[in-house]
Design an enzyme around this catalytic site. Structure first.
Site, PDB file in Angstrom:
ATOM      1  N   CYS A 148       6.067   1.837  -4.347  1.00 46.49           N
ATOM      2  CA  CYS A 148       5.065   2.694  -3.715  1.00 46.49           C
ATOM      3  C   CYS A 148       5.703   4.064  -3.516  1.00 46.49           C
ATOM      4  O   CYS A 148       6.729   4.362  -4.123  1.00 46.49           O
ATOM      5  CB  CYS A 148       4.526   2.088  -2.415  1.00 46.49           C
ATOM      6  SG  CYS A 148       5.672   2.040  -1.021  1.00 46.49           S
ATOM      7  N   CYS A 151       6.040   0.927   3.340  1.00 47.93           N
ATOM      8  CA  CYS A 151       4.830   0.177   3.699  1.00 47.93           C
ATOM      9  C   CYS A 151       4.463  -0.860   2.648  1.00 47.93           C
ATOM     10  O   CYS A 151       4.731  -2.042   2.802  1.00 47.93           O
ATOM     11  CB  CYS A 151       3.639   1.115   3.945  1.00 47.93           C
ATOM     12  SG  CYS A 151       3.774   2.150   5.416  1.00 47.93           S
ATOM     13  N   ARG A 152       3.870  -0.416   1.570  1.00 51.21           N
ATOM     14  CA  ARG A 152       3.312  -1.343   0.585  1.00 51.21           C
ATOM     15  C   ARG A 152       4.367  -2.081  -0.228  1.00 51.21           C
ATOM     16  O   ARG A 152       4.304  -3.310  -0.368  1.00 51.21           O
ATOM     17  CB  ARG A 152       2.353  -0.601  -0.351  1.00 51.21           C
ATOM     18  CG  ARG A 152       1.137  -0.061   0.371  1.00 51.21           C
ATOM     19  CD  ARG A 152       0.339   0.856  -0.503  1.00 51.21           C
ATOM     20  NE  ARG A 152       1.068   2.101  -0.740  1.00 51.21           N
ATOM     21  CZ  ARG A 152       0.667   3.054  -1.573  1.00 51.21           C
ATOM     22  NH1 ARG A 152      -0.425   2.893  -2.287  1.00 51.21           N
ATOM     23  NH2 ARG A 152       1.362   4.164  -1.710  1.00 51.21           N
ATOM     24  N   SER A 153       5.318  -1.367  -0.807  1.00 51.02           N
ATOM     25  CA  SER A 153       6.290  -2.058  -1.667  1.00 51.02           C
ATOM     26  C   SER A 153       7.220  -2.990  -0.889  1.00 51.02           C
ATOM     27  O   SER A 153       7.508  -4.087  -1.367  1.00 51.02           O
ATOM     28  CB  SER A 153       7.059  -1.079  -2.555  1.00 51.02           C
ATOM     29  OG  SER A 153       7.716  -0.091  -1.829  1.00 51.02           O
ATOM     30  N   ASP A 165      -2.799   3.003   0.442  1.00 47.69           N
ATOM     31  CA  ASP A 165      -1.727   3.353   1.377  1.00 47.69           C
ATOM     32  C   ASP A 165      -2.247   3.257   2.812  1.00 47.69           C
ATOM     33  O   ASP A 165      -3.174   3.974   3.183  1.00 47.69           O
ATOM     34  CB  ASP A 165      -1.241   4.764   1.090  1.00 47.69           C
ATOM     35  CG  ASP A 165       0.029   5.128   1.826  1.00 47.69           C
ATOM     36  OD1 ASP A 165       0.447   4.374   2.737  1.00 47.69           O
ATOM     37  OD2 ASP A 165       0.614   6.175   1.496  1.00 47.69           O
ATOM     38  N   ASN A 206       8.502   3.596  -0.063  1.00 44.98           N
ATOM     39  CA  ASN A 206       9.165   2.304   0.055  1.00 44.98           C
ATOM     40  C   ASN A 206       9.335   1.884   1.519  1.00 44.98           C
ATOM     41  O   ASN A 206      10.347   1.315   1.907  1.00 44.98           O
ATOM     42  CB  ASN A 206      10.506   2.321  -0.682  1.00 44.98           C
ATOM     43  CG  ASN A 206      11.123   0.944  -0.901  1.00 44.98           C
ATOM     44  OD1 ASN A 206      12.341   0.826  -0.919  1.00 44.98           O
ATOM     45  ND2 ASN A 206      10.330  -0.089  -1.088  1.00 44.98           N
TER      46      ASN A 206
END
Length: 165
Positions: A11, A16-18, A128, A14
């Site tokens: 993401c 939140c999402r990943s 996001d 690095n």
């Protein structure tokens, strides 16, 4: 040559999402006892948060579903990641474009959107959640859990010689 199938989730920062995808996939891999077969990592297209732990909100929501992200630390995606990984899985169109820019042409086949592996959800990207509320972090988990299940189905269906490079 390695005997492990390597995944890198990507993401922007690095945090939140990943790392959420990293933690969810690590959990799913461990629950199947596939740790010796599948290696999981994550990175960001930007260096905004290198060395930082995942966003506390990501950690909180993940923890509520049984995933521990506390040991993860943000790092930036590197060109060498495309050589090392079997799949580089980005969260959205912007990060896909940024990853494509740094990806050697010979490795482009490894670059995919994570949501391409969703089994239940029909969403082109993992949005996001950083500037949103609680629902954004829950939506990330819903999409990531679904896509990680689909990804494991995909990997399990690969011919052994392809899955175990």
């Amino acid at each position: 040559m390695t005997d492990r199938y390597r995944l890198i989730f990507v993401c922007m920062g690095n945090i939140c999402r990943s790392p959420t995808a990293d933690g969810v996939m690590r959990h799913k891999v461990a629950s199947r006892n596939w740790q010796d077969w599948i290696e999981v990592d994550s990175a960001g297209t930007h260096a905004y948060h290198v060395g930082e732990a995942p966003d506390p909100r990501s950690q909180q929501h993940a923890r509520q579903r049984g995933y521990d992200l506390s040991m993860l630390r943000a790092r930036q995606l590197e060109t060498e990641d495309f050589e090392r990984a079997d799949l580089v899985l980005v969260m959205d169109w912007d990060n896909l474009a940024l990853a494509e820019d740094m990806c050697p042409a010979s490795q482009r086949h490894k670059l995919k959107r994570l949501t391409e592996f969703c089994l239940q959800h029909d969403c082109p990207v993992v949005p996001d959640p950083y500037y949103g509320g609680v629902q954004g972090f829950e939506q990330v988990l819903d999409l990531v859990e679904d896509a990680c299940e689909g990804l494991l189905v995909h990997i399990a269906g690969l011919p052994k010689k392809q899955a175990l490079r």
